[in-house]
Enzyme design. Sequence first.
Site, PDB file in Angstrom:
ATOM      1  N   CYS A  63       3.472  -1.045 -11.790  1.00 19.76           N
ATOM      2  CA  CYS A  63       3.067  -0.119 -10.731  1.00 19.76           C
ATOM      3  C   CYS A  63       3.902  -0.313  -9.481  1.00 19.76           C
ATOM      4  CB  CYS A  63       1.574  -0.270 -10.425  1.00 19.76           C
ATOM      5  SG  CYS A  63       1.079  -1.945 -10.004  1.00 19.76           S
ATOM      6  N   GLU A 116      -6.945   0.371  -8.403  1.00 17.94           N
ATOM      7  CA  GLU A 116      -5.579  -0.134  -8.310  1.00 17.94           C
ATOM      8  C   GLU A 116      -4.717   0.824  -9.111  1.00 17.94           C
ATOM      9  OE1 GLU A 116      -3.733  -4.145  -9.605  1.00 17.94           O
ATOM     10  OE2 GLU A 116      -5.731  -4.614  -8.846  1.00 17.94           O
TER      11      GLU A 116
END
Length: 471
Positions: free
Chosen positions: A264, A230
Amino acid sequence: MLGQEIVSTEPMTGAVLWRGMPGSVDEEVGIARGSWAAWAAQPVAFRIETLRRFANVVQGKYDEFATLIARETGKPLWEAKTEVDSVMAKVNISASAYAERTPQRRMDSQMTGRVALRHKPHGVLAVLGPYNFPAHLPNGHIVPALLAGNAVVFKPSEKTPATGAFLVQCFHEAGVPQGCVRLLIGGPAEGKALAGHADIDGLLFTGSARTGIALNRAFADKPEKILALEMGGNNPILVWDTPDLSAAATLIVQSAFTTAGQRCTAARRLIVDERLYEPLMIELTKLLDRLIVGGPLDDPQPFMGPVIDNESADMLQESFLALMSRGGRPLRHMQRAQDARPLLTPGIIDVTEMNDRPDIELFGPILQLIRKTRFEDAIIEANNTRYGLSASLISQDPKLYDQFWANARAGIVNWNKPTNGASSSAPFGGIGWSGNHRPSAYYAADYCAYPVVSSEAEQARALIGIGLRDG
């Protein structure tokens, strides 16, 4: 041999919050290896009930947990509370996902007998957690991994070890066997050693693309081990054909500057219709002038706090100057609110005239603005990145959204919503440098267990009907 002491300080004050020595990778993996089989042998209902007790333990420590997260990360207390909420909600979401994504099925056939589908845990999974969501994001790996029957060795970021230790303590207090959730304190050396340890069966990682790509290379000759990455994003938010520029400005600020831009999914690039540029900047300026930037426990609560440390703040300021030196035109300078602390104000810079815009994730409150006159060119610009995590369109035209959705290269494509704030009840992940096609959140069940298909019959029956000589 143990390494240098790990010390966690509060970003806003510099006060020491926690300190401890790095742990032994071999010891922690060994304990997990010796514990996971007994945990995996328990019925799934037992594991679910144990994890629900974990959610109850977190609920009982709600204020303490939220305050710790706020102090260690610098994020405002209101936001730290939403992180604790997500930690608790993860249990029921993961239980539903496990039932849906990894079911047990039996299929009967008169010709072939019975076919059974079941799932097995991998064994010992390593989890490397980030500092921006030091409880929620690693918990998003740990809970589904435990629910599937794995043991976990968790190394929190060296910047947020106190939160990691608190999280593991909650698991143990709830009755998760101590051997099945191990806390590994350490820095990059311990993280690298854990990722390369022969006795782990997989690695679940949340962090930067640079580290994720290095892990991908390290696992290239280990196909027997699961790897879920991720990573970050250079995420675009487009503003096109919308009459409500005040709402658009709010969505932009939420996308770019929540968590001081340390998400993110944060918007890094604002791509705007040239005709809307000036009135949109008026609305953005009015909103940013009202934005409170301050300490996590301040009253009134700020919208955003500091970035994680002075080193990160220095790098972000240098990056802003580098964009200026390459042709960027500052629309709102990013300033250091306090010289000695990493408290930055939001910065916006017009990079339309830059010929070679850097495709990097600037992990902080920097928003790059790009003006376009054609929507097709705006989509091309949105896709002008090696990343592919999140993208959002602000527009009143459904046809434009259909075009945007069909052509945007991202795992999350939103309409009149921020780029961030993804739901844990849906899969979460991206393409390109944003991940390796192992989406987390609701789909985390997919990488925490593997399917086993069995052809079964109550009695052995076999016949070779062709290819035999007469007996």
